[in-house]
Write a protein that holds these residues in place. Structure first.
Motif, PDB file in Angstrom:
ATOM      1  N   ILE A  31       0.957  -0.821  -0.216  1.00 16.54           N
ATOM      2  CA  ILE A  31       0.323  -0.099   0.136  1.00 16.54           C
ATOM      3  C   ILE A  31       1.118   1.345   0.117  1.00 16.54           C
ATOM      4  CG2 ILE A  31      -1.873   1.345   1.540  1.00 16.54           C
ATOM      5  CD1 ILE A  31      -2.674  -1.561   2.247  1.00 16.54           C
ATOM      6  N   SER A  32       0.414   2.068  -1.159  1.00 18.20           N
ATOM      7  CA  SER A  32       1.752   3.026  -0.955  1.00 18.20           C
ATOM      8  C   SER A  32       1.332   4.190  -0.316  1.00 18.20           C
ATOM      9  CB  SER A  32       1.480   3.705  -1.887  1.00 18.20           C
ATOM     10  OG  SER A  32       0.058   4.779  -2.222  1.00 18.20           O
ATOM     11  N   LYS A  33       2.923   5.321   0.382  1.00 12.55           N
ATOM     12  CA  LYS A  33       2.360   6.234   0.969  1.00 12.55           C
ATOM     13  C   LYS A  33       1.016   6.980   1.165  1.00 12.55           C
ATOM     14  CE  LYS A  33       5.410   9.214   3.894  1.00 12.55           C
ATOM     15  NZ  LYS A  33       6.933   9.467   3.415  1.00 12.55           N
ATOM     16  N   ALA A  34       0.967   7.065   0.112  1.00 13.78           N
ATOM     17  CA  ALA A  34      -0.432   8.217  -0.125  1.00 13.78           C
ATOM     18  C   ALA A  34      -1.603   7.213   0.089  1.00 13.78           C
ATOM     19  CB  ALA A  34      -0.143   8.468  -2.046  1.00 13.78           C
ATOM     20  N   ASP A  35      -1.649   6.056  -0.368  1.00 14.37           N
ATOM     21  CA  ASP A  35      -2.985   5.694  -0.320  1.00 14.37           C
ATOM     22  C   ASP A  35      -3.397   5.133   1.571  1.00 14.37           C
ATOM     23  OD1 ASP A  35      -3.207   5.325  -2.384  1.00 14.37           O
ATOM     24  OD2 ASP A  35      -3.150   3.548  -2.792  1.00 14.37           O
ATOM     25  N   ARG A  36      -1.810   4.985   2.396  1.00 15.17           N
ATOM     26  CA  ARG A  36      -2.078   4.881   3.863  1.00 15.17           C
ATOM     27  C   ARG A  36      -3.007   6.225   4.434  1.00 15.17           C
ATOM     28  NH1 ARG A  36       3.339   3.605   4.969  1.00 15.17           N
ATOM     29  NH2 ARG A  36       3.528   3.282   2.652  1.00 15.17           N
ATOM     30  N   LEU A  37      -2.006   7.695   3.575  1.00 13.09           N
ATOM     31  CA  LEU A  37      -2.987   8.863   4.029  1.00 13.09           C
ATOM     32  C   LEU A  37      -3.789   8.941   3.776  1.00 13.09           C
ATOM     33  CD1 LEU A  37       0.714  11.114   3.569  1.00 13.09           C
ATOM     34  CD2 LEU A  37       0.013  10.219   5.877  1.00 13.09           C
ATOM     35  N   LYS A  38      -4.317   8.205   3.227  1.00 16.21           N
ATOM     36  CA  LYS A  38      -6.208   8.231   2.875  1.00 16.21           C
ATOM     37  C   LYS A  38      -6.881   7.878   3.709  1.00 16.21           C
ATOM     38  CE  LYS A  38      -5.457   9.594  -1.990  1.00 16.21           C
ATOM     39  NZ  LYS A  38      -6.043   8.649  -3.472  1.00 16.21           N
ATOM     40  N   LEU A  39      -5.855   6.598   3.902  1.00 13.60           N
ATOM     41  CA  LEU A  39      -7.015   5.608   5.351  1.00 13.60           C
ATOM     42  C   LEU A  39      -7.014   5.745   5.974  1.00 13.60           C
ATOM     43  CD1 LEU A  39      -5.471   2.312   3.808  1.00 13.60           C
ATOM     44  CD2 LEU A  39      -7.626   2.747   3.376  1.00 13.60           C
ATOM     45  N   ALA A  40      -6.058   6.520   6.073  1.00 10.52           N
ATOM     46  CA  ALA A  40      -5.732   7.231   8.184  1.00 10.52           C
ATOM     47  C   ALA A  40      -6.761   8.524   8.244  1.00 10.52           C
ATOM     48  CB  ALA A  40      -4.272   7.787   7.831  1.00 10.52           C
ATOM     49  N   ALA A  41      -6.620   9.102   6.759  1.00  9.61           N
ATOM     50  CA  ALA A  41      -7.843  10.408   7.049  1.00  9.61           C
ATOM     51  C   ALA A  41      -9.266   9.962   6.810  1.00  9.61           C
ATOM     52  CB  ALA A  41      -7.529  11.096   5.659  1.00  9.61           C
ATOM     53  N   GLU A  42      -9.692   8.927   6.297  1.00 11.68           N
ATOM     54  CA  GLU A  42     -11.336   8.452   6.299  1.00 11.68           C
ATOM     55  C   GLU A  42     -11.466   7.969   7.843  1.00 11.68           C
ATOM     56  OE1 GLU A  42     -12.018   5.609   3.090  1.00 11.68           O
ATOM     57  OE2 GLU A  42     -11.191   6.493   1.523  1.00 11.68           O
ATOM     58  N   ALA A  43     -10.237   7.144   8.170  1.00 12.03           N
ATOM     59  CA  ALA A  43     -10.656   6.371   9.899  1.00 12.03           C
ATOM     60  C   ALA A  43     -10.672   7.349  10.619  1.00 12.03           C
ATOM     61  CB  ALA A  43      -9.805   5.342  10.348  1.00 12.03           C
ATOM     62  N   ASP A  44     -10.152   8.024  10.455  1.00 10.74           N
ATOM     63  CA  ASP A  44      -9.914   9.166  12.237  1.00 10.74           C
ATOM     64  C   ASP A  44      -9.982  11.208  11.155  1.00 10.74           C
ATOM     65  OD1 ASP A  44     -10.205  10.616  14.895  1.00 10.74           O
ATOM     66  OD2 ASP A  44      -8.968   9.547  14.786  1.00 10.74           O
ATOM     67  N   PRO A  45     -11.385  11.190  10.687  1.00 12.76           N
ATOM     68  CA  PRO A  45     -10.863  13.007  10.206  1.00 12.76           C
ATOM     69  C   PRO A  45     -10.571  14.135  11.062  1.00 12.76           C
ATOM     70  CG  PRO A  45     -13.122  12.317  10.335  1.00 12.76           C
ATOM     71  CD  PRO A  45     -12.534  10.765  10.728  1.00 12.76           C
ATOM     72  N   GLU A  46     -10.943  13.960  12.421  1.00 11.53           N
ATOM     73  CA  GLU A  46     -10.711  15.519  13.198  1.00 11.53           C
ATOM     74  C   GLU A  46      -9.270  15.144  13.753  1.00 11.53           C
ATOM     75  OE1 GLU A  46     -13.369  14.180  16.261  1.00 11.53           O
ATOM     76  OE2 GLU A  46     -15.470  14.443  15.665  1.00 11.53           O
ATOM     77  N   THR A  47      -8.451  14.295  13.213  1.00  7.79           N
ATOM     78  CA  THR A  47      -7.573  13.950  14.279  1.00  7.79           C
ATOM     79  C   THR A  47      -6.219  15.161  12.434  1.00  7.79           C
ATOM     80  OG1 THR A  47      -6.917  12.095  13.432  1.00  7.79           O
ATOM     81  CG2 THR A  47      -7.243  12.767  16.185  1.00  7.79           C
ATOM     82  N   THR A  48      -6.559  14.949  11.845  1.00  7.02           N
ATOM     83  CA  THR A  48      -5.819  14.778  10.932  1.00  7.02           C
ATOM     84  C   THR A  48      -6.227  16.122   9.979  1.00  7.02           C
ATOM     85  OG1 THR A  48      -7.643  13.809   9.159  1.00  7.02           O
ATOM     86  CG2 THR A  48      -5.533  12.670   9.985  1.00  7.02           C
ATOM     87  N   VAL A  49      -7.352  16.655  10.501  1.00  2.00           N
ATOM     88  CA  VAL A  49      -7.727  18.197   9.989  1.00  2.00           C
ATOM     89  C   VAL A  49      -6.959  19.464  11.238  1.00  2.00           C
ATOM     90  CG1 VAL A  49      -9.448  19.761  10.219  1.00  2.00           C
ATOM     91  CG2 VAL A  49      -9.824  17.775   9.219  1.00  2.00           C
ATOM     92  N   SER A  50      -6.946  18.776  13.138  1.00  3.72           N
ATOM     93  CA  SER A  50      -6.051  19.782  13.303  1.00  3.72           C
ATOM     94  C   SER A  50      -4.696  19.125  13.321  1.00  3.72           C
ATOM     95  CB  SER A  50      -6.368  19.171  15.105  1.00  3.72           C
ATOM     96  OG  SER A  50      -6.198  17.730  15.332  1.00  3.72           O
ATOM     97  N   ALA A  51      -3.499  18.447  13.112  1.00  3.03           N
ATOM     98  CA  ALA A  51      -2.964  18.119  12.456  1.00  3.03           C
ATOM     99  C   ALA A  51      -1.708  18.832  11.454  1.00  3.03           C
ATOM    100  CB  ALA A  51      -2.309  16.600  12.770  1.00  3.03           C
TER     101      ALA A  51
END
Length: 53
Positions: A31-51
């Motif tokens: 799984i590419s790095k970009a796809d991993r970031l997308k999956l992380a953003a979908e799983a927990d949108p609040e933490t990625t927006v604040s980060a």
């Protein structure tokens, strides 16, 4: 004898490749790095927006 040996060698090689395809894979799919970031953003949108802010 040489011709028979060569044919047997080819048949064994093809059988080995076929059995390797049927064997279960030990590694997970890459799984590419970009796809991993997308999956992380979908799983927990609040933490990625604040980060990012």
């Amino acid at each position: 004898m040489n011709r028979r040996k060569k044919i047997n060698q080819l048949l064994k090689a093809n059988a080995k490749k076929a059995s390797a395809k049927l064997a279960p894979k030990s590694k997970d799919r890459y799984i590419s790095k970009a796809d991993r970031l997308k999956l992380a953003a979908e799983a927990d949108p609040e933490t990625t927006v604040s980060a990012q802010s």
